[in-house]
Design a protein around this motif. Sequence first.
Motif, PDB file in Angstrom:
ATOM      1  N   ARG A  14       0.869  -1.178   0.000  1.00  0.00           N
ATOM      2  CA  ARG A  14       0.000   0.000   0.000  1.00  0.00           C
ATOM      3  C   ARG A  14       0.902   1.223   0.000  1.00  0.00           C
ATOM      4  NH1 ARG A  14      -4.615   1.660   4.390  1.00  0.00           N
ATOM      5  NH2 ARG A  14      -5.341   3.461   3.218  1.00  0.00           N
ATOM      6  N   ARG A  66      -7.271   4.308  -6.806  1.00  0.00           N
ATOM      7  CA  ARG A  66      -8.333   3.305  -6.972  1.00  0.00           C
ATOM      8  C   ARG A  66      -7.783   1.970  -7.457  1.00  0.00           C
ATOM      9  NH1 ARG A  66     -12.978   6.170 -10.328  1.00  0.00           N
ATOM     10  NH2 ARG A  66     -12.816   8.168  -9.314  1.00  0.00           N
ATOM     11  N   ARG A  69      -6.092   0.061  -4.670  1.00  0.00           N
ATOM     12  CA  ARG A  69      -7.103  -0.520  -3.775  1.00  0.00           C
ATOM     13  C   ARG A  69      -7.705  -1.779  -4.393  1.00  0.00           C
ATOM     14  NH1 ARG A  69     -12.450   2.399  -1.375  1.00  0.00           N
ATOM     15  NH2 ARG A  69     -12.767   0.910   0.306  1.00  0.00           N
ATOM     16  N   ALA A  70      -7.986  -1.736  -5.673  1.00  0.00           N
ATOM     17  CA  ALA A  70      -8.536  -2.904  -6.358  1.00  0.00           C
ATOM     18  C   ALA A  70      -7.543  -4.069  -6.349  1.00  0.00           C
ATOM     19  CB  ALA A  70      -8.905  -2.547  -7.793  1.00  0.00           C
ATOM     20  N   ARG A  72      -5.254  -4.667  -4.041  1.00  0.00           N
ATOM     21  CA  ARG A  72      -5.219  -5.228  -2.689  1.00  0.00           C
ATOM     22  C   ARG A  72      -6.483  -6.021  -2.387  1.00  0.00           C
ATOM     23  NH1 ARG A  72      -3.409  -0.152  -1.942  1.00  0.00           N
ATOM     24  NH2 ARG A  72      -5.269   0.486  -0.806  1.00  0.00           N
ATOM     25  N   LEU A  73      -7.627  -5.573  -2.873  1.00  0.00           N
ATOM     26  CA  LEU A  73      -8.869  -6.323  -2.677  1.00  0.00           C
ATOM     27  C   LEU A  73      -8.835  -7.653  -3.413  1.00  0.00           C
ATOM     28  CD1 LEU A  73     -11.528  -3.486  -2.849  1.00  0.00           C
ATOM     29  CD2 LEU A  73     -10.906  -4.865  -0.871  1.00  0.00           C
ATOM     30  N   ARG A  74      -8.123  -7.694  -4.518  1.00  0.00           N
ATOM     31  CA  ARG A  74      -7.971  -8.935  -5.258  1.00  0.00           C
ATOM     32  C   ARG A  74      -7.282  -9.985  -4.392  1.00  0.00           C
ATOM     33  NH1 ARG A  74      -3.371 -10.093  -8.416  1.00  0.00           N
ATOM     34  NH2 ARG A  74      -3.658 -12.028  -9.541  1.00  0.00           N
ATOM     35  N   TRP A  75      -6.238  -9.576  -3.653  1.00  0.00           N
ATOM     36  CA  TRP A  75      -5.555 -10.525  -2.763  1.00  0.00           C
ATOM     37  C   TRP A  75      -6.489 -10.997  -1.662  1.00  0.00           C
ATOM     38  CZ3 TRP A  75      -1.547 -13.056  -4.164  1.00  0.00           C
ATOM     39  CH2 TRP A  75      -0.643 -12.490  -5.049  1.00  0.00           C
ATOM     40  N   LEU A  76      -7.319 -10.115  -1.154  1.00  0.00           N
ATOM     41  CA  LEU A  76      -8.285 -10.492  -0.125  1.00  0.00           C
ATOM     42  C   LEU A  76      -9.266 -11.516  -0.680  1.00  0.00           C
ATOM     43  CD1 LEU A  76      -9.400  -9.994   2.724  1.00  0.00           C
ATOM     44  CD2 LEU A  76     -10.822  -8.199   1.731  1.00  0.00           C
ATOM     45  N   TRP A  77      -9.750 -11.281  -1.890  1.00  0.00           N
ATOM     46  CA  TRP A  77     -10.703 -12.192  -2.515  1.00  0.00           C
ATOM     47  C   TRP A  77     -10.046 -13.540  -2.784  1.00  0.00           C
ATOM     48  CZ3 TRP A  77     -11.028 -14.570  -7.348  1.00  0.00           C
ATOM     49  CH2 TRP A  77     -12.251 -15.185  -7.617  1.00  0.00           C
TER      50      TRP A  77
END
Length: 81
Positions: A14, A66, A69-70, A72-77
């Motif tokens: 990040r 943006r 952020r997308a 990092r959210l991909r890793w979460l998913w």
Amino acid sequence: VLSTMPTFAMTVLRLPKKLLKEIDKTRRKFLWAQEEELSGGKCKVNWNTVCSTIENGGLGIQDLHRFGRALRLRWLWLSWV
């Protein structure tokens, strides 16, 4: 090149907002002023418009905040799957 190098780092990190602002400043300068000093008068189009998709009248340049952020959210998913 000005977009791909931060993208590589943003896949796992990040990046600070200040760094993203400096990268955007460099990309704006490259697009509008080249080697001259960048001022508001040289910018032909709002940066938010430039970052929108080509279909929406922009240039398709990614908004790094943006996009990071997308990523990092991909890793979460992926961790849930």
